[in-house]
Design an enzyme around this catalytic site. Structure first.
Site, PDB file in Angstrom:
ATOM      1  N   CYS A   1      -3.933   5.808 -14.533  1.00 24.58           N
ATOM      2  CA  CYS A   1      -4.747   4.757 -13.909  1.00 24.58           C
ATOM      3  C   CYS A   1      -4.856   4.979 -12.404  1.00 24.58           C
ATOM      4  O   CYS A   1      -3.862   5.265 -11.737  1.00 24.58           O
ATOM      5  CB  CYS A   1      -4.105   3.400 -14.189  1.00 24.58           C
ATOM      6  SG  CYS A   1      -4.828   2.046 -13.260  1.00 24.58           S
TER       7      CYS A   1
ATOM      8  N   CYS B   1      -1.458  -2.057  -7.387  1.00 27.09           N
ATOM      9  CA  CYS B   1      -0.649  -2.450  -8.545  1.00 27.09           C
ATOM     10  C   CYS B   1       0.701  -1.746  -8.455  1.00 27.09           C
ATOM     11  O   CYS B   1       0.777  -0.608  -8.005  1.00 27.09           O
ATOM     12  CB  CYS B   1      -1.349  -2.046  -9.846  1.00 27.09           C
ATOM     13  SG  CYS B   1      -0.468  -2.581 -11.332  1.00 27.09           S
TER      14      CYS B   1
ATOM     15  N   CYS C   1     -13.049   1.068 -16.461  1.00 23.34           N
ATOM     16  CA  CYS C   1     -11.624   0.749 -16.564  1.00 23.34           C
ATOM     17  C   CYS C   1     -10.777   1.767 -15.845  1.00 23.34           C
ATOM     18  O   CYS C   1     -10.954   2.968 -16.023  1.00 23.34           O
ATOM     19  CB  CYS C   1     -11.171   0.817 -18.019  1.00 23.34           C
ATOM     20  SG  CYS C   1     -11.735  -0.512 -18.996  1.00 23.34           S
TER      21      CYS C   1
END
Ligand code: SAH
Ligand code: SF4
Length: 391
Positions: free
Chosen positions: A155, A148, A380
């Site tokens: 993250c 990403c 997540c």
């Protein structure tokens, strides 16, 4: 990232698409493309529709299994070098809570991660009151890129950087591979008994709105092809405003979730640098253009990071922000999942509950998303192309 370099990145990263076209991969093609291909090969158009049906509804993995097509046509396809070429699950990690994490292999040998969560996750699927025993319920979490480019600093996927976009077939193929593995029945295909309640969340690796066209094509393949209801799919964005604006123009689309993660720009910019490009007010303005249908609500995702954004004052500020936006929305609270090399603290359990209560008191619907598959790094933000965390 400046608009100009965005374009450049897209161009380079879409290279694999050319590769799969060269490889004559069928999986990932739209109905129109398959109809056209049939025509080019001297067959009737409806043969294209049959291929479409075989690829996405019947989930065939080789040409021989396309039994609706005459043997002669199958031979012609094979001689011309066509293959089904759907992505394959090459490794599975099983959690004690029933969650499964898969490594899905792509044509260029890269892998991407997909997660199966039985019974939903308490967030997107948690409000569905229909729990008839005859239906299996599960949520599949789907990736849209390898890595990403958005550098959210809580993250793990961010640490990979962006390796490349996934093609539409690679996005949709994760779903068909997982559905096939679980022998799941979706939609209302006749003669297949009660369909299972399968929800899709485009919340795996990647920022779907940085790969907008491929993502939307995958959505249509899954909707029209696989027969999954649009209302059972949710796409999550970190707040890419031009993406939200385009999305607002779509006639048929999944539901929308936005990773808000902070009650104001100052806190958000610290954990999500993308805020400097598109501040919260711009995101809200773009969201107002999305026409919500029926009982549809937007979801604001909010990752609770110990002492960073999880205090009562934050909850109160968030409640005001959501209310002032005038948007029909709910908040999904996600307890931050820790992992090596990221310096945040988990929130205290009592702070999580107090945060939810404060939102509810202010009449903002708030749910706490159950952490799933923590022991196999499937939760997540833990998705990172890795085999280290073998369960
Ligand atoms: N890129 C998209 C979708 C994938 S991330 C987006 O950001 O919306 C899916 C969700 O996981 C986001 O809401 C993100 O904020 C959250 N997330 C990322 N890392 C996390 C972590 N370590 N713990 C808990 N949630 C995390
Ligand atoms: Fe990318 Fe979403 Fe992770 Fe941010 S939270 S780095 S947008 S995957």
């Amino acid at each position: 990232m400046a608009a100009k370099s965005d374009k450049l990145v897209q161009f380079e990263l879409n290279e694999p698409e050319t590769v799969s076209a060269k490889l004559r991969v069928l999986f990932g093609r739209t109905r129109c493309e398959l109809e056209r291909l049939s025509g080019e090969l001297g067959e009737a158009e409806y043969r294209g529709r049959q291929m479409f049906e075989a690829l996405y509804r019947q989930r065939v993995t080789d040409l021989d299994a396309m039994t609706a097509l005459p043997v002669e046509f199958r031979r012609k396809l094979s001689e011309a070098g066509y293959t089904v070429g759907a992505p394959k699950i090459t490794q599975t990690f099983e959690s004690q809570d029933g969650t499964e994490r898969y490594l899905v292999e792509l044509a260029d040998g890269r892998t991407v991660e997909t997660v199966w969560m039985p019974e939903g996750d308490g967030g997107e699927a948690g409000e569905d009151s229909d729990d008839e025993v005859n239906h299996r319920r599960a949520t599949i979490c789907v990736s849209s890129q390898v890595g990403c480019a958005v550098r959210c600093n809580f993250c793990f996927t961010a640490k990979l950087g962006l390796e490349r976009h996934l093609t539409a077939g690679e996005i949709a193929g994760q779903v068909t591979a997982v559905l096939a593995r679980h022998d799941a029945t979706v939609g209302s295909a006749r003669g297949q008994g009660n369909p299972d309640r399968i929800n899709l969340v485009f919340m795996g690796m990647g920022e779907p709105f940085h790969n907008y066209e491929n993502f939307m094509t995958a959505f249509h393949l899954l909707h029209e092809g696989a027969g999954i209801a649009a209302s059972r799919m949710t796409v999550s964005t970190s707040g890419v405003v031009p993406g939200i604006e385009k999305f607002a123009q779509e006639d048929v689309r999944p539901r929308l979730a936005i990773s808000l993660n902070a009650p104001n720009d100052a806190v958000r910019a610290e954990i999500m640098p993308i805020t400097r490009k598109w501040p919260i007010a711009d995101v809200m303005q773009a969201l107002r253009k999305v026409n919500l249908t029926g009982r549809e609500r937007l979801t604001f995702e909010y990752v609770l990071l110990g002492k960073v954004n999880d205090q009562l004052k934050d909850a109160e500020e968030l409640a005001q922000l959501v209310k002032k936006s005038g948007l029909r929305a709910k908040v999904n609270l996600i307890v931050w999942n820790p992992g090596p090399g990221i310096a945040f603290d988990m929130p205290k359990p009592e702070d999580v509950l107090a945060f939810q209560m404060a939102l509810r008191k202010a009449e903002v619907p708030a749910y706490i998303r159950k952490p799933r598959g923590l022991d196999i790094f499937a939760a997540c933000g833990q998705l990172k192309r890795t085999v280290e965390a073998a369960g």
